[in-house]
Design a protein around this motif. Sequence first.
Motif, PDB file in Angstrom:
ATOM      1  N   GLY A  86       2.941   4.964 -54.096  1.00 33.74           N
ATOM      2  CA  GLY A  86       3.275   4.052 -53.014  1.00 33.74           C
ATOM      3  C   GLY A  86       4.545   4.402 -52.270  1.00 33.74           C
ATOM      4  N   VAL A  87       5.073   5.605 -52.506  1.00 37.90           N
ATOM      5  CA  VAL A  87       6.264   6.083 -51.783  1.00 37.90           C
ATOM      6  C   VAL A  87       5.985   7.511 -51.327  1.00 37.90           C
ATOM      7  CG1 VAL A  87       7.862   4.632 -53.110  1.00 37.90           C
ATOM      8  CG2 VAL A  87       7.395   6.989 -53.860  1.00 37.90           C
ATOM      9  N   PRO A  88       6.712   8.007 -50.334  1.00 33.00           N
ATOM     10  CA  PRO A  88       6.517   9.410 -49.930  1.00 33.00           C
ATOM     11  C   PRO A  88       6.830  10.355 -51.090  1.00 33.00           C
ATOM     12  CG  PRO A  88       7.796   8.211 -48.284  1.00 33.00           C
ATOM     13  CD  PRO A  88       7.700   7.318 -49.473  1.00 33.00           C
ATOM     14  N   VAL A  89       5.968  11.353 -51.271  1.00 36.31           N
ATOM     15  CA  VAL A  89       6.183  12.389 -52.275  1.00 36.31           C
ATOM     16  C   VAL A  89       6.117  13.733 -51.548  1.00 36.31           C
ATOM     17  CG1 VAL A  89       5.391  13.464 -54.408  1.00 36.31           C
ATOM     18  CG2 VAL A  89       5.147  10.981 -54.090  1.00 36.31           C
ATOM     19  N   LEU A  90       7.175  14.503 -51.638  1.00 41.90           N
ATOM     20  CA  LEU A  90       7.268  15.759 -50.903  1.00 41.90           C
ATOM     21  C   LEU A  90       7.434  16.921 -51.860  1.00 41.90           C
ATOM     22  CD1 LEU A  90       9.107  13.368 -49.356  1.00 41.90           C
ATOM     23  CD2 LEU A  90       9.191  15.140 -47.610  1.00 41.90           C
ATOM     24  N   ARG A  91       6.912  18.074 -51.446  1.00 35.83           N
ATOM     25  CA  ARG A  91       7.149  19.295 -52.200  1.00 35.83           C
ATOM     26  C   ARG A  91       8.232  20.079 -51.486  1.00 35.83           C
ATOM     27  NH1 ARG A  91       1.531  22.503 -52.164  1.00 35.83           N
ATOM     28  NH2 ARG A  91       2.871  24.210 -52.904  1.00 35.83           N
ATOM     29  N   VAL A  92       9.136  20.636 -52.254  1.00 36.10           N
ATOM     30  CA  VAL A  92      10.343  21.219 -51.687  1.00 36.10           C
ATOM     31  C   VAL A  92      10.057  22.412 -50.785  1.00 36.10           C
ATOM     32  CG1 VAL A  92      10.811  22.855 -53.563  1.00 36.10           C
ATOM     33  CG2 VAL A  92      12.721  21.839 -52.302  1.00 36.10           C
ATOM     34  N   ASP A  93       8.927  23.096 -51.021  1.00 37.61           N
ATOM     35  CA  ASP A  93       8.661  24.334 -50.290  1.00 37.61           C
ATOM     36  C   ASP A  93       7.881  24.149 -48.997  1.00 37.61           C
ATOM     37  OD1 ASP A  93       6.516  23.519 -51.840  1.00 37.61           O
ATOM     38  OD2 ASP A  93       5.931  25.534 -52.451  1.00 37.61           O
ATOM     39  N   ARG A  94       7.475  22.932 -48.658  1.00 41.17           N
ATOM     40  CA  ARG A  94       6.662  22.762 -47.441  1.00 41.17           C
ATOM     41  C   ARG A  94       7.422  23.138 -46.167  1.00 41.17           C
ATOM     42  NH1 ARG A  94       1.864  20.912 -45.909  1.00 41.17           N
ATOM     43  NH2 ARG A  94       1.275  20.082 -47.948  1.00 41.17           N
ATOM     44  N   PRO A  95       8.647  22.660 -45.940  1.00 38.38           N
ATOM     45  CA  PRO A  95       9.346  23.075 -44.719  1.00 38.38           C
ATOM     46  C   PRO A  95       9.551  24.587 -44.643  1.00 38.38           C
ATOM     47  CG  PRO A  95      10.388  21.130 -45.651  1.00 38.38           C
ATOM     48  CD  PRO A  95       9.410  21.621 -46.679  1.00 38.38           C
ATOM     49  N   MET A  96       9.864  25.215 -45.770  1.00 34.08           N
ATOM     50  CA  MET A  96      10.022  26.666 -45.793  1.00 34.08           C
ATOM     51  C   MET A  96       8.716  27.364 -45.414  1.00 34.08           C
ATOM     52  SD  MET A  96      10.843  29.110 -49.096  1.00 34.08           S
ATOM     53  CE  MET A  96       9.318  28.589 -49.911  1.00 34.08           C
ATOM     54  N   CYS A  97       7.620  26.910 -45.985  1.00 27.76           N
ATOM     55  CA  CYS A  97       6.330  27.539 -45.698  1.00 27.76           C
ATOM     56  C   CYS A  97       5.901  27.292 -44.256  1.00 27.76           C
ATOM     57  CB  CYS A  97       5.273  27.036 -46.671  1.00 27.76           C
ATOM     58  SG  CYS A  97       5.480  27.672 -48.355  1.00 27.76           S
ATOM     59  N   ALA A  98       6.265  26.144 -43.710  1.00 26.73           N
ATOM     60  CA  ALA A  98       5.958  25.883 -42.299  1.00 26.73           C
ATOM     61  C   ALA A  98       6.692  26.869 -41.398  1.00 26.73           C
ATOM     62  CB  ALA A  98       6.345  24.450 -41.940  1.00 26.73           C
ATOM     63  N   ALA A  99       7.934  27.182 -41.736  1.00 26.41           N
ATOM     64  CA  ALA A  99       8.686  28.175 -40.962  1.00 26.41           C
ATOM     65  C   ALA A  99       8.077  29.560 -41.119  1.00 26.41           C
ATOM     66  CB  ALA A  99      10.153  28.181 -41.402  1.00 26.41           C
ATOM     67  N   ALA A 100       7.685  29.907 -42.347  1.00 26.16           N
ATOM     68  CA  ALA A 100       7.094  31.225 -42.590  1.00 26.16           C
ATOM     69  C   ALA A 100       5.769  31.391 -41.874  1.00 26.16           C
ATOM     70  CB  ALA A 100       6.900  31.436 -44.087  1.00 26.16           C
ATOM     71  N   ALA A 101       5.023  30.311 -41.736  1.00 20.39           N
ATOM     72  CA  ALA A 101       3.682  30.376 -41.148  1.00 20.39           C
ATOM     73  C   ALA A 101       3.697  30.768 -39.683  1.00 20.39           C
ATOM     74  CB  ALA A 101       2.969  29.028 -41.317  1.00 20.39           C
ATOM     75  N   ARG A 102       4.860  30.721 -39.056  1.00 20.84           N
ATOM     76  CA  ARG A 102       4.948  31.127 -37.650  1.00 20.84           C
ATOM     77  C   ARG A 102       5.011  32.644 -37.493  1.00 20.84           C
ATOM     78  NH1 ARG A 102       8.336  26.338 -37.504  1.00 20.84           N
ATOM     79  NH2 ARG A 102      10.264  27.553 -37.743  1.00 20.84           N
ATOM     80  N   ALA A 103       5.208  33.362 -38.594  1.00 20.53           N
ATOM     81  CA  ALA A 103       5.295  34.828 -38.544  1.00 20.53           C
ATOM     82  C   ALA A 103       3.908  35.447 -38.702  1.00 20.53           C
ATOM     83  CB  ALA A 103       6.223  35.332 -39.641  1.00 20.53           C
ATOM     84  N   GLU A 104       3.789  36.691 -38.328  1.00 18.89           N
ATOM     85  CA  GLU A 104       2.519  37.409 -38.457  1.00 18.89           C
ATOM     86  C   GLU A 104       2.354  38.026 -39.842  1.00 18.89           C
ATOM     87  OE1 GLU A 104       0.068  37.471 -36.306  1.00 18.89           O
ATOM     88  OE2 GLU A 104       1.220  36.200 -34.921  1.00 18.89           O
ATOM     89  N   ARG A 105       3.440  38.541 -40.413  1.00 18.58           N
ATOM     90  CA  ARG A 105       3.377  39.220 -41.711  1.00 18.58           C
ATOM     91  C   ARG A 105       4.373  38.559 -42.654  1.00 18.58           C
ATOM     92  NH1 ARG A 105       4.899  45.157 -40.101  1.00 18.58           N
ATOM     93  NH2 ARG A 105       6.560  43.929 -39.126  1.00 18.58           N
ATOM     94  N   SER A 193      14.346  30.315 -48.072  1.00 18.60           N
ATOM     95  CA  SER A 193      14.349  29.633 -49.360  1.00 18.60           C
ATOM     96  C   SER A 193      14.126  28.140 -49.126  1.00 18.60           C
ATOM     97  CB  SER A 193      15.666  29.880 -50.105  1.00 18.60           C
ATOM     98  OG  SER A 193      16.765  29.413 -49.350  1.00 18.60           O
ATOM     99  N   SER A 194      13.832  27.425 -50.207  1.00 16.74           N
ATOM    100  CA  SER A 194      13.335  26.057 -50.041  1.00 16.74           C
ATOM    101  C   SER A 194      14.331  24.921 -50.240  1.00 16.74           C
ATOM    102  CB  SER A 194      12.159  25.842 -50.999  1.00 16.74           C
ATOM    103  OG  SER A 194      12.564  26.010 -52.350  1.00 16.74           O
ATOM    104  N   PRO A 195      15.407  25.043 -51.027  1.00 12.38           N
ATOM    105  CA  PRO A 195      16.180  23.837 -51.351  1.00 12.38           C
ATOM    106  C   PRO A 195      16.750  23.077 -50.162  1.00 12.38           C
ATOM    107  CG  PRO A 195      16.654  25.548 -52.949  1.00 12.38           C
ATOM    108  CD  PRO A 195      15.828  26.192 -51.863  1.00 12.38           C
ATOM    109  N   GLU A 196      17.442  23.776 -49.248  1.00  8.58           N
ATOM    110  CA  GLU A 196      18.095  23.038 -48.160  1.00  8.58           C
ATOM    111  C   GLU A 196      17.103  22.358 -47.223  1.00  8.58           C
ATOM    112  OE1 GLU A 196      21.280  23.699 -44.498  1.00  8.58           O
ATOM    113  OE2 GLU A 196      21.234  25.114 -46.168  1.00  8.58           O
ATOM    114  N   PRO A 197      16.086  23.068 -46.669  1.00  2.95           N
ATOM    115  CA  PRO A 197      15.147  22.360 -45.791  1.00  2.95           C
ATOM    116  C   PRO A 197      14.303  21.340 -46.537  1.00  2.95           C
ATOM    117  CG  PRO A 197      14.427  24.620 -46.145  1.00  2.95           C
ATOM    118  CD  PRO A 197      15.811  24.522 -46.704  1.00  2.95           C
TER     119      PRO A 197
END
Length: 236
Positions: A86-105, A193-197
């Motif tokens: 009943g509360v937001p649950v986040l995984r620490v690596d999602r913002p990092m992976c979202a940034a990485a997904a904008r790259a080609e390789r 890396s994932s901790p800060e974002p």
Amino acid sequence: MLALLHTSPVHVPVFDALRDTHHPALPLRHLVHEDLLARARRDGPDAVAAAVADVIAGAAADGADAVLCTCSTIGGVAEAAAGRAGVPVLRVDRPMCAAAARAERVMIVATVASTLEPTAALVREEARGREPRLRTLVVEDAWERFEAGDRDGYLDAVAAAVEGVRDADVVVLAQASMADAAARTRTALPVLSSPEPGLRAAAEAALSAGPAPADTTSDGTPASGPQPPVSPHPVA
């Protein structure tokens, strides 16, 4: 209050330091369950889904406004527990992976093999129909150094592996424990890396879901007078 689910106690000072620097008014509660990663590595993340859900539900019952899972291996099953909690649950690596997904390789570097597929799947999800070319690399023997308490040896091994990466546009450090290796490399490639974002996103979720901060009124305007200091919750 933001609860953090860790699978190693080494993450506690890392996230406390990030909170102190970027989110000083945010109380944290650390929940350390090393057994969850050991079981997930042996039997797969789904094997610990019920246990992870129990930990998250308990954190919510104890007053957490949001929960951040700092372990990439079990991040997916943690997110799936949000409905019950009943509360937001986040995984620490999602913002990092979202940034990485904008790259080609994208090169995904890990020290635990069980982290690779969850991280790769998250990059593909965040690519939203695009198909970045993903490659993966496990840093051999690094995890043994981590488990032995040889933090410098662990980070140096990760940094050396990153410096050997070629034919990539971005390097992803798949585990939160690897984050400080980025500063030890001389590669020209972006190293994510994932901790800060991850903490930034979780802090926003907790503050949005929780009551108004002590130094504001219910309509968000500043309250007058001094406010008591906020103390972090102890490690559980």
